[in-house]
Design an enzyme around this catalytic site. Structure first.
Site, PDB file in Angstrom:
ATOM      1  CD  GLU A 147      26.762  38.518  36.538  1.00 39.14           C
ATOM      2  OE1 GLU A 147      27.283  38.091  35.489  1.00 39.14           O
ATOM      3  OE2 GLU A 147      25.591  38.254  36.864  1.00 39.14           O
TER       4      GLU A 147
HETATM    5  P1  NAD Z   1      39.214  42.237  39.652  1.00 39.63           P
HETATM    6  O1  NAD Z   1      38.568  41.065  40.266  1.00 39.63           O
HETATM    7  O2  NAD Z   1      40.687  42.384  39.783  1.00 39.63           O
HETATM    8  O3  NAD Z   1      38.585  43.599  40.253  1.00 39.63           O
HETATM    9  C1  NAD Z   1      37.200  43.840  40.264  1.00 39.63           C
HETATM   10  C2  NAD Z   1      36.881  44.830  41.363  1.00 39.63           C
HETATM   11  O4  NAD Z   1      37.288  44.284  42.605  1.00 39.63           O
HETATM   12  C3  NAD Z   1      37.569  46.183  41.232  1.00 39.63           C
HETATM   13  O5  NAD Z   1      36.655  47.199  41.561  1.00 39.63           O
HETATM   14  C4  NAD Z   1      38.688  46.114  42.256  1.00 39.63           C
HETATM   15  O6  NAD Z   1      38.978  47.371  42.855  1.00 39.63           O
HETATM   16  C5  NAD Z   1      38.122  45.180  43.315  1.00 39.63           C
HETATM   17  N1  NAD Z   1      39.175  44.390  43.968  1.00 39.63           N
HETATM   18  C6  NAD Z   1      40.336  43.936  43.414  1.00 39.63           C
HETATM   19  N2  NAD Z   1      41.038  43.246  44.332  1.00 39.63           N
HETATM   20  C7  NAD Z   1      40.312  43.251  45.477  1.00 39.63           C
HETATM   21  C8  NAD Z   1      40.517  42.703  46.779  1.00 39.63           C
HETATM   22  N3  NAD Z   1      41.608  42.019  47.070  1.00 39.63           N
HETATM   23  N4  NAD Z   1      39.565  42.913  47.706  1.00 39.63           N
HETATM   24  C9  NAD Z   1      38.441  43.595  47.414  1.00 39.63           C
HETATM   25  N5  NAD Z   1      38.208  44.150  46.199  1.00 39.63           N
HETATM   26  C10 NAD Z   1      39.125  43.982  45.240  1.00 39.63           C
HETATM   27  O7  NAD Z   1      38.770  42.239  38.125  1.00 39.63           O
HETATM   28  P2  NAD Z   1      39.211  43.232  36.987  1.00 39.63           P
HETATM   29  O8  NAD Z   1      40.654  42.986  36.671  1.00 39.63           O
HETATM   30  O9  NAD Z   1      38.783  44.622  37.279  1.00 39.63           O
HETATM   31  O10 NAD Z   1      38.288  42.731  35.768  1.00 39.63           O
HETATM   32  C11 NAD Z   1      38.621  41.646  34.989  1.00 39.63           C
HETATM   33  C12 NAD Z   1      37.921  40.385  35.458  1.00 39.63           C
HETATM   34  O11 NAD Z   1      36.525  40.601  35.575  1.00 39.63           O
HETATM   35  C13 NAD Z   1      38.059  39.244  34.474  1.00 39.63           C
HETATM   36  O12 NAD Z   1      38.233  38.040  35.176  1.00 39.63           O
HETATM   37  C14 NAD Z   1      36.738  39.253  33.746  1.00 39.63           C
HETATM   38  O13 NAD Z   1      36.394  38.034  33.136  1.00 39.63           O
HETATM   39  C15 NAD Z   1      35.810  39.603  34.856  1.00 39.63           C
HETATM   40  N6  NAD Z   1      34.575  40.153  34.310  1.00 39.63           N
HETATM   41  C16 NAD Z   1      33.411  39.447  34.445  1.00 39.63           C
HETATM   42  C17 NAD Z   1      32.241  39.940  33.877  1.00 39.63           C
HETATM   43  C18 NAD Z   1      30.931  39.209  33.956  1.00 39.63           C
HETATM   44  O14 NAD Z   1      29.926  39.790  33.585  1.00 39.63           O
HETATM   45  N7  NAD Z   1      30.872  37.978  34.417  1.00 39.63           N
HETATM   46  C19 NAD Z   1      32.271  41.163  33.212  1.00 39.63           C
HETATM   47  C20 NAD Z   1      33.475  41.838  33.107  1.00 39.63           C
HETATM   48  C21 NAD Z   1      34.617  41.335  33.665  1.00 39.63           C
END
Ligand code: NAD
Length: 476
Positions: A210
């Site tokens: 997602e």
């Molecule tokens: P992110 O991708 O930075 O992090 C998401 C999760 O991944 C966190 O739990 C984080 O600890 C983990 N993570 C981060 N880097 C990682 C790595 N290198 N290896 C493994 N795990 C890792 O996203 P965010 O900043 O928490 O959230 C914002 C993003 O999420 C935006 O792009 C937003 O559009 C997206 N989002 C999508 C939906 C949807 O339903 N499609 C909903 C909410 C947010």
């Protein structure tokens, strides 16, 4: 020393005993999750206020009530969702029993982001528990207060031999992903989505991703600017713009822009008062890193309204209209640092890109990655339908914002760069269930089945071909 090994072994062993499969066990977990939400409502609201300055209203509407509704829906429909789906048969299998069994995958990993840290953690969890899986939950380390409540309180309401919360950022999650899971459900950015998918590939683990995206919002010349301004502003500034499905930028003609900007100004004043900073309905940016990224964005175009900010308070004023002509983005040599070319706005800024026509807007959208959501505002249903028919996106909304998320009958999910898979309501149950094709035949009736064995005469072949036809069963 692997910090996760013991926990994962314990959960896998519990799954292998089969205890998560009965409906009664699944229902007990869902009831536990419902009690967690009720008992800890104040704690969760406080945590969301600390993390994101969310008002109790926003927390209720977008986090707590949504999660509770999903729990209630799953409890109400669990027996029905779990039922085998009968499959149609051919004459050749007429006497057999054919059905699709929904069985749990096994050990499931759910990784969540920070922007709706309750909803985006617990709503997938509802699906995973309803489907009878053991679950490892990895909340975001960035929304710290919520992470703490989830880690400390939630396990008390669930069977701890089948459920665990693990904590950590990128490094720890990277180590966690070295382990084999039977399903990974990830919500976050496309950049990290690729890391998750690469890790899953090693074990051939299926994934739902997602992801985020840039959600275009087309505003037609034939519209009521004030109505559009109200609806766009509500959904752009909800959670301070930190919403994956929020309208990311407006596409409209220069003439519509001139009508829309004063309407947006009036809406913002009506929603948040003359001093939006003191409004209880406006949240804050999650942290300094995001704040500085957004500050950079504000410097990109000509901000039409707002533009005030204060780093010490992580405050950014609702700011529609850094303005960009679409041509700037179609020239390959143009600097691609700002607005619609950036990854995602994810804040209270609403760039406007000028296009001359619906065709140019559609062309602009189609040249870019498929968005998570696409919005079109017009008094003409023809215009809305053209946008729907000629583009692709995870979801499409005409003349509204992301209110569709309140309907569990509609799936949430992206396409292409905005993700793969879907959930909410029964879609969640199906996502977390393996759909197993089952056919149960009889040890007897051998005489009837002999027709299938060689040597094959001409008439045998004719008969088998006819009996294999799915229509043959209904002809008799
Ligand atoms: P992110 O991708 O930075 O992090 C998401 C999760 O991944 C966190 O739990 C984080 O600890 C983990 N993570 C981060 N880097 C990682 C790595 N290198 N290896 C493994 N795990 C890792 O996203 P965010 O900043 O928490 O959230 C914002 C993003 O999420 C935006 O792009 C937003 O559009 C997206 N989002 C999508 C939906 C949807 O339903 N499609 C909903 C909410 C947010």
């Amino acid at each position: 020393m692997d910090p996760f090994e013991d926990t994962l072994r314990r959960l896998r062993e519990a799954f292998n005993t089969g205890r998560t499969r009965p409906a009664a066990f699944r229902a007990a977990q869902l009831e536990g999750l419902g009690r967690f939400l009720q008992d800890n409502k104040q704690l969760l609201q406080d945590a969301l206020a600390q993390d994101l300055h969310k008002s109790p209203f926003e927390s209720d509407v977008s986090e707590l009530i949504t999660s509770q509704n999903e729990v209630d829906l799953a409890l109400k429909n669990l027996q029905d969702w779990m039922k085998d789906d009968p499959a149609s048969k051919s004459l050749l299998t007429r006497l057999d029993s054919a059905f699709v069994r929904k069985e749990p995958f096994g050990l499931v990993l759910i990784i969540a982001p920070w922007n709706y840290p309750v909803n985006l953690t617990l709503v997938p969890l509802v699906g995973a528990l309803a489907a009878g899986n053991c679950v490892v939950l990895k909340p975001s380390e960035i929304s710290k207060s919520t992470e703490k409540v989830l880690a400390e309180m939630l396990p008390q309401y669930l069977d701890q031999s089948c459920f665990a919360v693990v904590l950590g950022g990128p490094q720890e999650t990277g180590r966690l992903l070295e382990h084999k899971f039977d399903y990974i459900f990830f919500t976050g950015s496309p950049r990290v989505g690729k890391i998750i998918m690469a890790a899953a590939t090693k074990h051939l683990t299926p994934v739902t991703l997602e992801l985020g995206g840039k959600n275009p919002c087309y505003v037609d010349d034939d519209c009521d600017p004030q109505t559009v301004a109200n609806r766009v502003a509500l959904f752009r500034y909800f959670n301070t713009g930190q919403t994956c499905v929020a309208p990311d930028y407006i596409l409209c003609s220069p003439e519509t822009q001139e009508r829309l900007l004063p309407a947006l100004q009036s809406t913002i004043t009506r929603f948040y008062g003359d001093d939006p900073r003191s409004s209880p309905y406006l949240g804050r940016i999650i942290n300094q890193k995001q704040f500085q990224r957004l500050q950079g964005l504000l410097g990109c175009g000509r901000v039409a309204i707002g533009g005030q900010s204060d780093e010490s308070d992580l405050y950014i004023e609702p700011s529609p209209g850094p303005r960009f002509p679409a041509a700037q983005f179609q020239d390959a040599d143009a600097p691609r640092r700002c607005g619609p070319e950036l990854e995602e706005i994810f804040g209270p800024i609403l760039p406007i890109v000028n296009v001359r026509s619906l065709d140019e807007a559609i062309d602009f959208i189609k040249r870019r990655e498929k968005p998570l959501a696409l919005y079109a505002f017009s008094n003409s249903s023809q215009v809305v339908n053209q946008m729907l028919d000629r583009t692709s996106s995870g979801s499409f909304v005409g003349n509204e914002g992301f209110i569709y998320l309140t309907l569990p009958s509609l799936p949430l999910g992206g396409v292409g760069n905005s993700g793969m898979g879907r959930y909410h309501g029964k879609f969640s149950f199906d996502t977390f269930s393996h759909h197993r094709a089952c056919l149960l035949s009889y040890p007897g009736l051998e005489k009837l089945k002999e027709i299938r064995y060689p040597p094959f005469t001409y008439w045998k072949q004719q008969l088998i071909s006819w009996a294999l036809d799915s229509q043959s069963c209904t002809l008799l």
